[in-house]
Design a protein around this motif. Structure first.
Motif, short mmCIF file in Angstrom:
data_model
loop_
_atom_site.label_atom_id
_atom_site.label_comp_id
_atom_site.label_asym_id
_atom_site.label_seq_id
_atom_site.Cartn_x
_atom_site.Cartn_y
_atom_site.Cartn_z
N ASP A 77 2.59 3.40 2.30
CA ASP A 77 2.55 4.82 2.65
C ASP A 77 1.23 5.05 3.38
O ASP A 77 0.17 5.12 2.75
CB ASP A 77 2.64 5.68 1.39
CG ASP A 77 2.67 7.17 1.70
OD1 ASP A 77 2.35 7.56 2.85
OD2 ASP A 77 2.98 7.97 0.80
N ALA B 232 -0.83 9.04 2.79
CA ALA B 232 -0.49 9.25 1.39
C ALA B 232 -0.69 10.68 0.91
O ALA B 232 0.05 11.14 0.04
CB ALA B 232 -1.32 8.30 0.50
N GLY C 276 -0.02 11.80 -2.74
CA GLY C 276 0.68 10.70 -3.37
C GLY C 276 2.04 11.01 -3.95
O GLY C 276 2.61 10.21 -4.68
N ALA D 198 4.81 8.59 -2.63
CA ALA D 198 4.52 7.25 -3.12
C ALA D 198 4.84 7.13 -4.60
O ALA D 198 5.36 6.10 -5.06
CB ALA D 198 3.05 6.91 -2.87
N LEU E 277 -1.06 2.71 -0.73
CA LEU E 277 -1.29 4.04 -0.20
C LEU E 277 -2.57 4.04 0.63
O LEU E 277 -3.59 3.49 0.21
CB LEU E 277 -1.44 5.08 -1.31
CG LEU E 277 -0.31 5.26 -2.32
CD1 LEU E 277 -0.42 4.27 -3.48
CD2 LEU E 277 -0.34 6.68 -2.89
#
Length: 259
Positions: A101, A104, A107, A110, A122
């Motif tokens: 990713d 990111a 997150g 992810a 990430l």
């Protein structure tokens, strides 16, 4: 992602016990503990690191929390491998691709992929957002409910294009991109995180270069998340698209994912 020079960010400790953490983050990020007319505050709190815009009409603070709220709800009730993002990156029985990713943010995507069994690297290049993400990952790693998921997530700080261009490990099978796009929505309709981050981050004006770097590195496919009606990123055209109510996934296939 275009860097926005922001000297009007200060670091605060909410509670005496959080002063050492605030001082450490200030030193690491090159920020001051007090700034005249500060627009933002990076706050060390008992609940973790958070970013707070200052001012009368500012939205509430934003922090990364994989244990409660939307992340927990999606982990428990989000629909599993039937989610659009899972289909977009190529999850299927016996197939859990290695995903990078490269944008990111906080997150969230992810975490969904790691919850479903993918190994996810990430990259977040905006230092303050990367700090929020690092803090959230650290706190979650100590929680028995999600510790195994956290073991599948690895944070890399730096410029995505540079990191992709100098990649020395085994290439990721899938690279996932969710770049910031030119803002056209009314501010009242925009998520709190985006209202907060846009002044810091700006738009991803180098998205075409990032897409090109991703296509050069990924072994199997590149997936780009876009607003449903937004144009494709300039450059190569996607092989196909998955479209939802408000967003879509442009898929650039290189070869089939197999178990």
């Amino acid at each position: 992602m275009e860097y926005q020079a922001h000297s009007r960010i200060e670091v605060q400790a909410l509670g005496l016990g959080n002063q050492p953490a605030a001082q450490a983050w200030a030193q690491r990020l090159g920020l001051a503990l007090q700034v005249d007319n500060a627009e933002f505050a990076l706050q060390a709190t008992d609940q973790g690191l958070q970013l707070q815009q200052l001012g009368d009409d500012a939205p509430g603070p934003v922090r990364v929390d994989f244990l409660e709220g939307g992340a927990a709800h999606r982990r428990l009730f989000g629909g599993g491998s039937g989610q659009m993002i899972a289909k977009a990156v190529g999850l299927q029985p016996g197939v859990r691709p290695r995903v990078l990713d490269a944008t990111a943010g906080l997150g969230k995507d992810a975490f969904v992929l790691a919850t479903l069994g993918c190994q996810v690297s990430l990259i977040e290049r905006q230092p303050i957002i990367a700090a929020l993400l690092e803090d959230g990952l650290r706190r979650a790693a100590g929680d028995p409910q999600v510790a195994l998921i956290m073991q599948r997530m690895r944070l890399l700080a730096g410029n995505s294009i540079e990191l992709l261009g100098n990649w020395s490990d085994e290439p990721p099978q899938v690279i996932y991109l969710d770049p910031m796009f030119p803002h056209r929505e009314k501010s009242a309709l925009v998520k709190k995180e985006m209202r907060l981050f846009r002044p810091l981050v700006g738009d991803d004006l180098d998205a075409p270069a990032l897409l090109a770097a991703a296509l050069a590195l990924a072994s199997h496919r590149v997936v780009v998340k876009r607003p449903r009606k937004a144009p494709c990123i300039e450059g190569a055209k996607p092989s196909h698209t998955l479209e939802g109510k408000s967003s879509r996934y442009d898929i650039y296939a290189k070869k089939a994912l197999k178990g």
